[in-house]
Write a protein that holds these residues in place. Structure first.
Motif, PDB file in Angstrom:
ATOM      1  N   THR A 191      65.661  -5.492  -6.371  1.00 24.43           N
ATOM      2  CA  THR A 191      67.050  -5.386  -5.954  1.00 24.43           C
ATOM      3  C   THR A 191      67.348  -6.384  -4.834  1.00 24.43           C
ATOM      4  OG1 THR A 191      66.458  -3.615  -4.447  1.00 24.43           O
ATOM      5  CG2 THR A 191      67.283  -2.970  -6.605  1.00 24.43           C
ATOM      6  N   HIS A 192      66.370  -6.609  -3.993  1.00 29.79           N
ATOM      7  CA  HIS A 192      66.516  -7.569  -2.902  1.00 29.79           C
ATOM      8  C   HIS A 192      65.247  -8.411  -2.803  1.00 29.79           C
ATOM      9  CE1 HIS A 192      69.373  -4.384  -1.766  1.00 29.79           C
ATOM     10  NE2 HIS A 192      70.054  -5.342  -1.177  1.00 29.79           N
ATOM     11  N   LEU A 193      65.428  -9.660  -2.364  1.00 31.92           N
ATOM     12  CA  LEU A 193      64.302 -10.577  -2.282  1.00 31.92           C
ATOM     13  C   LEU A 193      64.584 -11.607  -1.202  1.00 31.92           C
ATOM     14  CD1 LEU A 193      61.670 -10.925  -3.877  1.00 31.92           C
ATOM     15  CD2 LEU A 193      62.895 -12.389  -5.470  1.00 31.92           C
ATOM     16  N   ILE A 194      63.589 -11.871  -0.378  1.00 30.55           N
ATOM     17  CA  ILE A 194      63.707 -12.914   0.637  1.00 30.55           C
ATOM     18  C   ILE A 194      62.629 -13.949   0.387  1.00 30.55           C
ATOM     19  CG2 ILE A 194      63.623 -13.460   3.101  1.00 30.55           C
ATOM     20  CD1 ILE A 194      64.548 -10.599   3.663  1.00 30.55           C
ATOM     21  N   LYS A 195      63.049 -15.199   0.282  1.00 31.82           N
ATOM     22  CA  LYS A 195      62.129 -16.308   0.036  1.00 31.82           C
ATOM     23  C   LYS A 195      62.432 -17.425   1.033  1.00 31.82           C
ATOM     24  CE  LYS A 195      59.857 -15.054  -3.750  1.00 31.82           C
ATOM     25  NZ  LYS A 195      58.375 -15.034  -3.840  1.00 31.82           N
ATOM     26  N   THR A 196      61.509 -18.375   1.132  1.00 27.74           N
ATOM     27  CA  THR A 196      61.746 -19.548   1.974  1.00 27.74           C
ATOM     28  C   THR A 196      61.965 -20.772   1.079  1.00 27.74           C
ATOM     29  OG1 THR A 196      59.373 -19.932   2.161  1.00 27.74           O
ATOM     30  CG2 THR A 196      60.426 -18.654   3.908  1.00 27.74           C
ATOM     31  N   ARG A 197      62.564 -21.769   1.658  1.00 27.51           N
ATOM     32  CA  ARG A 197      62.845 -22.993   0.917  1.00 27.51           C
ATOM     33  C   ARG A 197      61.582 -23.554   0.261  1.00 27.51           C
ATOM     34  NH1 ARG A 197      65.716 -26.791   5.151  1.00 27.51           N
ATOM     35  NH2 ARG A 197      64.221 -25.698   6.471  1.00 27.51           N
ATOM     36  N   GLY A 198      61.718 -24.032  -0.972  1.00 27.49           N
ATOM     37  CA  GLY A 198      60.599 -24.623  -1.677  1.00 27.49           C
ATOM     38  C   GLY A 198      59.801 -23.647  -2.521  1.00 27.49           C
ATOM     39  N   GLN A 199      59.976 -22.340  -2.248  1.00 24.56           N
ATOM     40  CA  GLN A 199      59.239 -21.360  -3.033  1.00 24.56           C
ATOM     41  C   GLN A 199      59.855 -21.186  -4.412  1.00 24.56           C
ATOM     42  OE1 GLN A 199      59.100 -17.863  -0.325  1.00 24.56           O
ATOM     43  NE2 GLN A 199      56.876 -18.151  -0.361  1.00 24.56           N
ATOM     44  N   GLN A 200      59.159 -20.401  -5.229  1.00 27.43           N
ATOM     45  CA  GLN A 200      59.622 -20.109  -6.581  1.00 27.43           C
ATOM     46  C   GLN A 200      59.888 -18.604  -6.679  1.00 27.43           C
ATOM     47  OE1 GLN A 200      57.247 -18.388  -8.821  1.00 27.43           O
ATOM     48  NE2 GLN A 200      58.709 -18.249 -10.498  1.00 27.43           N
ATOM     49  N   VAL A 201      60.830 -18.221  -7.541  1.00 27.24           N
ATOM     50  CA  VAL A 201      61.158 -16.805  -7.672  1.00 27.24           C
ATOM     51  C   VAL A 201      61.371 -16.455  -9.150  1.00 27.24           C
ATOM     52  CG1 VAL A 201      63.671 -17.116  -7.457  1.00 27.24           C
ATOM     53  CG2 VAL A 201      62.617 -14.967  -6.750  1.00 27.24           C
ATOM     54  N   THR A 202      60.994 -15.231  -9.498  1.00 30.76           N
ATOM     55  CA  THR A 202      61.225 -14.709 -10.854  1.00 30.76           C
ATOM     56  C   THR A 202      61.996 -13.413 -10.766  1.00 30.76           C
ATOM     57  OG1 THR A 202      59.197 -15.699 -11.739  1.00 30.76           O
ATOM     58  CG2 THR A 202      60.161 -13.885 -12.985  1.00 30.76           C
ATOM     59  N   LEU A 203      63.111 -13.358 -11.446  1.00 27.74           N
ATOM     60  CA  LEU A 203      63.950 -12.163 -11.481  1.00 27.74           C
ATOM     61  C   LEU A 203      63.877 -11.576 -12.884  1.00 27.74           C
ATOM     62  CD1 LEU A 203      67.105 -13.632  -9.674  1.00 27.74           C
ATOM     63  CD2 LEU A 203      65.006 -12.731  -8.671  1.00 27.74           C
ATOM     64  N   ARG A 204      63.916 -10.250 -12.956  1.00 29.96           N
ATOM     65  CA  ARG A 204      63.723  -9.568 -14.228  1.00 29.96           C
ATOM     66  C   ARG A 204      64.918  -8.699 -14.599  1.00 29.96           C
ATOM     67  NH1 ARG A 204      58.987 -10.158 -11.606  1.00 29.96           N
ATOM     68  NH2 ARG A 204      57.282 -11.102 -12.803  1.00 29.96           N
ATOM     69  N   CYS A 205      65.122  -8.559 -15.900  1.00 24.83           N
ATOM     70  CA  CYS A 205      66.262  -7.815 -16.408  1.00 24.83           C
ATOM     71  C   CYS A 205      65.862  -7.073 -17.683  1.00 24.83           C
ATOM     72  CB  CYS A 205      67.404  -8.780 -16.712  1.00 24.83           C
ATOM     73  SG  CYS A 205      68.813  -8.028 -17.570  1.00 24.83           S
ATOM     74  N   SER A 206      66.203  -5.788 -17.733  1.00 26.55           N
ATOM     75  CA  SER A 206      66.018  -4.994 -18.946  1.00 26.55           C
ATOM     76  C   SER A 206      67.393  -4.606 -19.469  1.00 26.55           C
ATOM     77  CB  SER A 206      65.188  -3.740 -18.661  1.00 26.55           C
ATOM     78  OG  SER A 206      63.868  -4.082 -18.320  1.00 26.55           O
ATOM     79  N   PRO A 207      67.723  -5.013 -20.690  1.00 26.35           N
ATOM     80  CA  PRO A 207      69.061  -4.710 -21.217  1.00 26.35           C
ATOM     81  C   PRO A 207      69.167  -3.260 -21.657  1.00 26.35           C
ATOM     82  CG  PRO A 207      67.755  -5.808 -22.899  1.00 26.35           C
ATOM     83  CD  PRO A 207      66.921  -5.789 -21.639  1.00 26.35           C
ATOM     84  N   ILE A 208      70.374  -2.859 -21.958  1.00 25.95           N
ATOM     85  CA  ILE A 208      70.603  -1.539 -22.538  1.00 25.95           C
ATOM     86  C   ILE A 208      69.905  -1.477 -23.889  1.00 25.95           C
ATOM     87  CG2 ILE A 208      72.395  -0.044 -23.512  1.00 25.95           C
ATOM     88  CD1 ILE A 208      74.264  -1.089 -21.296  1.00 25.95           C
ATOM     89  N   SER A 209      69.322  -0.328 -24.203  1.00 22.51           N
ATOM     90  CA  SER A 209      68.621  -0.166 -25.467  1.00 22.51           C
ATOM     91  C   SER A 209      69.553  -0.499 -26.632  1.00 22.51           C
ATOM     92  CB  SER A 209      68.128   1.280 -25.585  1.00 22.51           C
ATOM     93  OG  SER A 209      67.497   1.482 -26.827  1.00 22.51           O
ATOM     94  N   GLY A 210      69.050  -1.356 -27.529  1.00 24.84           N
ATOM     95  CA  GLY A 210      69.855  -1.748 -28.683  1.00 24.84           C
ATOM     96  C   GLY A 210      70.626  -3.038 -28.478  1.00 24.84           C
ATOM     97  N   HIS A 211      70.691  -3.517 -27.246  1.00 25.41           N
ATOM     98  CA  HIS A 211      71.371  -4.778 -26.960  1.00 25.41           C
ATOM     99  C   HIS A 211      70.399  -5.938 -27.144  1.00 25.41           C
ATOM    100  CE1 HIS A 211      74.955  -3.155 -24.377  1.00 25.41           C
ATOM    101  NE2 HIS A 211      74.823  -2.534 -25.533  1.00 25.41           N
TER     102      HIS A 211
END
Lengths: 111, 114
Positions: free
Chosen positions: B9-29
């Motif tokens: 829900t929240h993420l703090i990173k510094t410049r130059g870093q890499q980030v991965t965000l995740r998402c689960s759709p509604i069932s059937g979508h």
């Protein structure tokens, strides 16, 4: 890139007043959607309008799509504190699956 | 039924870093879209995936990439983070990819780049 201009940007009114929010573009959209977003949440779809001149009502909210499908308005009758939020319009270009959002109108209804 | 879920829900990173965000759709979508919302602005389209294939890409640099998995969940990756990448990243799902499909948004991931 199609742009959507929303006005006003901010609106603060007393409970019970009426208001209208506008969404304008120089381009034609195949459909236009209105969303409401509360802090810390994602936008929630209120309505989709598709046909030029179309009018849709959702309780105290009235949505209109312009005849040329370039503009839209949202009218709220007798605003209530629960109507407070960010109202976003979003248009979909023909043949595209992406939405182009306006910057939004931040509405505050004071009890 | 669960709505669209995003993590973290929240993420703090510094410049130059890499980030991965995740998402689960509604069932059937089967369609997932990603949007970036900078403070005070409306959401801006980044990607759309349908049936694991990229169907649309917004005006974002190649530092942004995404993919959709066989279970229709999705990841958004951002490399070489910049201060300007600080934003709310929203995921939306729909049953199909048509113009009349209703989009359901998650609550987003608030990314802060320091």
């Amino acid at each position: 890139t199609q742009l959507l201009e929303q006005s006003p940007q901010f609106l603060s009114i007393q409970e019970g007043e009426n208001l209208t929010v506008y969404c304008n573009s120089s381009s034609v959209f195949s459909s236009l959607q209105w969303y409401r977003q509360e802090p810390g949440e994602g936008p929630v779809l209120l309505v989709t309008v598709v046909t030029g001149g179309e009018v849709k009502k959702l309780k105290r909210l009235t949505f209109q799509f312009g005849d040329a499908r370039k503009d839209s308005s949202l009218h709220i009758t007798a605003a209530q504190p629960g109507d407070t939020g960010l109202y976003l319009c979003a248009g979909e270009e023909a043949g595209s699956y992406q939405l182009t959002f306006g910057k939004g109108t931040k509405l505050s209804v004071i009890p | 039924d669960a709505g669209v879920t995003q993590s973290p829900t929240h993420l703090i990173k510094t410049r130059g870093q890499q980030v991965t965000l995740r998402c689960s759709p509604i069932s059937g979508h089967k369609s997932v879209s990603w949007y970036q919302q900078v403070l005070g602005q409306g959401p801006q389209f980044i990607f759309q995936y349908y049936e694991k294939e990229e169907r649309g890409r917004g005006n974002f640099p190649d530092r942004f990439s995404a993919r959709q998995f066989p279970n229709y969940s999705s990841e958004l990756n951002v490399n070489a983070l910049l201060l300007g990448d600080s934003a709310l990243y929203l995921c939306a799902s729909s049953k199909g990819q048509g113009a009349d499909e209703k989009l359901f948004f998650g609550s987003g991931t608030q990314l802060s780049v320091l």
